[in-house]
Design a protein around this motif. Structure first.
Motif, mmCIF file in Angstrom:
data_model
loop_
_atom_site.group_PDB
_atom_site.id
_atom_site.type_symbol
_atom_site.label_atom_id
_atom_site.label_comp_id
_atom_site.label_asym_id
_atom_site.label_seq_id
_atom_site.Cartn_x
_atom_site.Cartn_y
_atom_site.Cartn_z
ATOM 1 N N LEU A 119 -54.855 20.420 -72.670
ATOM 2 C CA LEU A 119 -55.703 21.576 -72.911
ATOM 3 C C LEU A 119 -56.833 21.187 -73.852
ATOM 4 O O LEU A 119 -56.640 20.348 -74.726
ATOM 5 N N ILE A 120 -57.992 21.824 -73.701
ATOM 6 C CA ILE A 120 -59.142 21.513 -74.545
ATOM 7 C C ILE A 120 -59.645 22.783 -75.218
ATOM 8 O O ILE A 120 -59.809 23.820 -74.566
ATOM 9 N N ILE A 121 -59.875 22.682 -76.522
ATOM 10 C CA ILE A 121 -60.527 23.742 -77.290
ATOM 11 C C ILE A 121 -61.934 23.241 -77.586
ATOM 12 O O ILE A 121 -62.101 22.166 -78.169
ATOM 13 N N ALA A 122 -62.944 24.008 -77.177
ATOM 14 C CA ALA A 122 -64.334 23.576 -77.336
ATOM 15 C C ALA A 122 -65.125 24.612 -78.121
ATOM 16 O O ALA A 122 -65.226 25.767 -77.707
ATOM 17 N N GLY A 123 -65.669 24.193 -79.250
ATOM 18 C CA GLY A 123 -66.481 25.070 -80.074
ATOM 19 C C GLY A 123 -67.946 24.771 -79.886
ATOM 20 O O GLY A 123 -68.342 23.609 -79.841
ATOM 21 N N ALA A 124 -68.760 25.824 -79.754
ATOM 22 C CA ALA A 124 -70.189 25.623 -79.555
ATOM 23 C C ALA A 124 -70.965 26.850 -80.010
ATOM 24 O O ALA A 124 -70.478 27.971 -79.929
ATOM 25 N N GLY A 125 -72.171 26.612 -80.470
ATOM 26 C CA GLY A 125 -73.044 27.702 -80.883
ATOM 27 C C GLY A 125 -74.301 27.750 -80.042
ATOM 28 O O GLY A 125 -74.502 26.943 -79.138
ATOM 29 N N LEU A 126 -75.137 28.735 -80.339
ATOM 30 C CA LEU A 126 -76.409 28.944 -79.656
ATOM 31 C C LEU A 126 -76.202 29.060 -78.144
ATOM 32 O O LEU A 126 -75.498 29.954 -77.703
ATOM 33 N N ALA A 127 -76.764 28.164 -77.352
ATOM 34 C CA ALA A 127 -76.605 28.260 -75.899
ATOM 35 C C ALA A 127 -75.162 28.058 -75.464
ATOM 36 O O ALA A 127 -74.755 28.530 -74.409
ATOM 37 N N ALA A 128 -74.386 27.353 -76.266
ATOM 38 C CA ALA A 128 -72.934 27.217 -76.100
ATOM 39 C C ALA A 128 -72.504 26.740 -74.723
ATOM 40 O O ALA A 128 -71.565 27.261 -74.139
ATOM 41 N N HIS A 129 -73.147 25.720 -74.215
ATOM 42 C CA HIS A 129 -72.786 25.212 -72.895
ATOM 43 C C HIS A 129 -71.585 24.274 -72.900
ATOM 44 O O HIS A 129 -71.006 24.018 -71.848
ATOM 45 N N LEU A 130 -71.192 23.771 -74.048
ATOM 46 C CA LEU A 130 -70.129 22.764 -74.105
ATOM 47 C C LEU A 130 -68.833 23.212 -73.425
ATOM 48 O O LEU A 130 -68.319 22.477 -72.576
#
Length: 165
Positions: free
Chosen positions: A59-70
């Motif tokens: 499982l993957i937890i992905a944090g991202a801001g702004l456009a948040a495409h990650l």
């Protein structure tokens, strides 16, 4: 074995994502952490996802801001479950990131927690793993029982204070 991959687009996201790492440590779930961008280091990101998947990650937890495409880019490149953590950043205070993560196209889901809610992302990840792991299931039950006991103790203290006062 590292069952959970935690990835963030920038080192500025670490302060929030650290809450997820604390939970994963508490539940004794193996994890690895990576900083990689969906835009600035796309190939590096995709290589990491494939390597994590090939080594048995779950499982993957992905944090991202702004456009948040990650989180979405990762979800589009793997069949592993992805949990997105929108970061509270930019002029919209994370609302743009929330919308970008939660509004995925049909067929490529990303589970999404609240803005800055890395702790909940880790708890959700542990719960997903607990569907096939009785030890983790017991730990989740114990964790929730402790939360309930803590609330009861706080209420008892408040009631005592009010009655004295």
């Amino acid at each position: 074995m590292n069952l959970i991959g935690v990835i963030m687009g920038s080192d500025s996201d670490y302060k929030v994502m650290e809450d997820a790492l604390k939970i994963l440590r508490q539940f004794e779930v193996g994890f690895e952490v990576k900083i990689s961008s969906a835009h600035r280091t796309l190939e590096r990101t995709l290589d990491w996802v494939k390597a994590f998947e090939n080594q048995g990650g779950k499982l993957i937890i992905a944090g991202a801001g702004l456009a948040a495409h990650l989180p979405g880019v990762i979800a589009g490149s793997t069949t592993l479950p992805v949990i997105g953590v929108p970061m509270n950043s930019g002029p919209l205070n994370g609302v743009d990131a929330l919308y970008a993560i939660v509004q995925m196209p049909p067929g490529i889901p990303v589970a999404t927690v609240g803005i800055g809610a890395a702790r909940n992302a880790a708890l959700l990840a542990v719960q997903i793993l607990a569907t096939e792991n009785s030890v983790l299931r017991t730990k989740i039950k114990d964790y929730r029982a402790k939360m309930a006991a803590d609330i009861a103790a706080k209420d008892e203290a408040l009631q005592k204070k009010l009655s004295e006062g």
